[in-house]
Design an enzyme around this catalytic site. Sequence first.
Site, PDB file in Angstrom:
ATOM      1  N   ASP A   7       0.854  -1.177   0.000  1.00  8.58           N
ATOM      2  CA  ASP A   7       0.000   0.000   0.000  1.00  8.58           C
ATOM      3  C   ASP A   7       0.893   1.230   0.000  1.00  8.58           C
ATOM      4  O   ASP A   7       2.073   1.159   0.388  1.00  8.58           O
ATOM      5  CB  ASP A   7      -0.917   0.006   1.228  1.00  8.58           C
ATOM      6  CG  ASP A   7      -1.916   1.160   1.197  1.00  8.58           C
ATOM      7  OD1 ASP A   7      -2.686   1.246   0.222  1.00  8.58           O
ATOM      8  OD2 ASP A   7      -1.911   1.987   2.128  1.00  8.58           O
ATOM      9  N   GLU A   9       0.979   5.718   0.645  1.00 11.05           N
ATOM     10  CA  GLU A   9       0.361   6.988   1.033  1.00 11.05           C
ATOM     11  C   GLU A   9       0.996   8.069   0.176  1.00 11.05           C
ATOM     12  O   GLU A   9       2.188   7.994  -0.161  1.00 11.05           O
ATOM     13  CB  GLU A   9       0.554   7.279   2.518  1.00 11.05           C
ATOM     14  CG  GLU A   9      -0.058   6.238   3.446  1.00 11.05           C
ATOM     15  CD  GLU A   9      -1.560   6.088   3.306  1.00 11.05           C
ATOM     16  OE1 GLU A   9      -2.221   7.042   2.838  1.00 11.05           O
ATOM     17  OE2 GLU A   9      -2.077   5.008   3.646  1.00 11.05           O
ATOM     18  N   HIS A  57      -3.707  10.636   6.360  1.00 13.17           N
ATOM     19  CA  HIS A  57      -2.623   9.804   6.901  1.00 13.17           C
ATOM     20  C   HIS A  57      -1.816  10.457   8.026  1.00 13.17           C
ATOM     21  O   HIS A  57      -1.041   9.773   8.700  1.00 13.17           O
ATOM     22  CB  HIS A  57      -1.669   9.353   5.786  1.00 13.17           C
ATOM     23  CG  HIS A  57      -1.187  10.446   4.881  1.00 13.17           C
ATOM     24  ND1 HIS A  57      -0.495  11.554   5.327  1.00 13.17           N
ATOM     25  CD2 HIS A  57      -1.303  10.590   3.531  1.00 13.17           C
ATOM     26  CE1 HIS A  57      -0.183  12.320   4.302  1.00 13.17           C
ATOM     27  NE2 HIS A  57      -0.687  11.768   3.199  1.00 13.17           N
ATOM     28  N   HIS A 150      -4.995   6.272   8.062  1.00 15.59           N
ATOM     29  CA  HIS A 150      -4.382   5.406   7.063  1.00 15.59           C
ATOM     30  C   HIS A 150      -2.876   5.360   7.298  1.00 15.59           C
ATOM     31  O   HIS A 150      -2.258   6.357   7.665  1.00 15.59           O
ATOM     32  CB  HIS A 150      -4.649   5.937   5.651  1.00 15.59           C
ATOM     33  CG  HIS A 150      -6.059   5.772   5.218  1.00 15.59           C
ATOM     34  ND1 HIS A 150      -6.402   5.339   3.951  1.00 15.59           N
ATOM     35  CD2 HIS A 150      -7.225   5.977   5.865  1.00 15.59           C
ATOM     36  CE1 HIS A 150      -7.724   5.293   3.850  1.00 15.59           C
ATOM     37  NE2 HIS A 150      -8.237   5.682   5.003  1.00 15.59           N
ATOM     38  N   ASP A 155      -2.162  -0.712   6.579  1.00 12.15           N
ATOM     39  CA  ASP A 155      -3.168  -1.097   5.590  1.00 12.15           C
ATOM     40  C   ASP A 155      -2.732  -2.322   4.796  1.00 12.15           C
ATOM     41  O   ASP A 155      -3.566  -3.158   4.429  1.00 12.15           O
ATOM     42  CB  ASP A 155      -3.453   0.072   4.647  1.00 12.15           C
ATOM     43  CG  ASP A 155      -4.268   1.170   5.318  1.00 12.15           C
ATOM     44  OD1 ASP A 155      -4.621   1.001   6.506  1.00 12.15           O
ATOM     45  OD2 ASP A 155      -4.547   2.194   4.674  1.00 12.15           O
TER      46      ASP A 155
END
Length: 228
Positions: A7, A9, A57, A150, A155
């Site tokens: 994942d 960000e 985030h 997040h 995640d």
Amino acid sequence: MREIVFDTETTGFDPKTGDRMVEIGCVELVNRLPTGKTLQLYFNPERAMPPGAFAVHGLSDTFLAQKPLFRDQVEEILEFLEDSPLVAHNAGFDMGFLNAELALCERDAIDLGRMIDTVEMARKRHPGGQNSLDGLCKRYGIDRSHRVKHGALLDAELLAQVYIELTGGRQMGLSLAAEAARTAEAAPARIVRSTRPYRAPRPHAASAAELQRHEAFIKAMDNPIWSR
């Protein structure tokens, strides 16, 4: 089979408009089980963090200013990814940012044929369902109470559990059966003693008188089938 669940960000939604990746989190799976090997890296995006992205985030300009650039960590990322299939939720988004960062480093793009999109998998398996990461965690009973904001590694760890469920689960019954067999094998044998009173066996052979009566009965039969 080795797979990487990952994942990212970012500072926004589109690398073509100048948005950059600020974090990547990766979880290694072998034969659909986590090995415990992970990778988490933060990057200085060389631009300000928009308030909307920060609200998602929580990665601030101050925090990221102290982090290396993506190009300074690209070798570590590629070494971890190797040539394994890459699993992501809404994978086109994450792969788009990853390949955009690789392009800025003048490195080859990752082949999209390696991409596995869990959003597409979930839509096929649960048509019309809530197929966000939160929704799938809820469906499969995966604890996400620690997911306040997040985070790429967090995640990715949640997504790894979702992916395992989407591909058939852990087949815990097999593990339990194996454990039960090992336990039974290791347990000492038990001697079971009966408390019922002893009874001598009864004779089952016909007596001489019974045999004579049977023979007389057969001779008295009129045209038996076995004599035809």
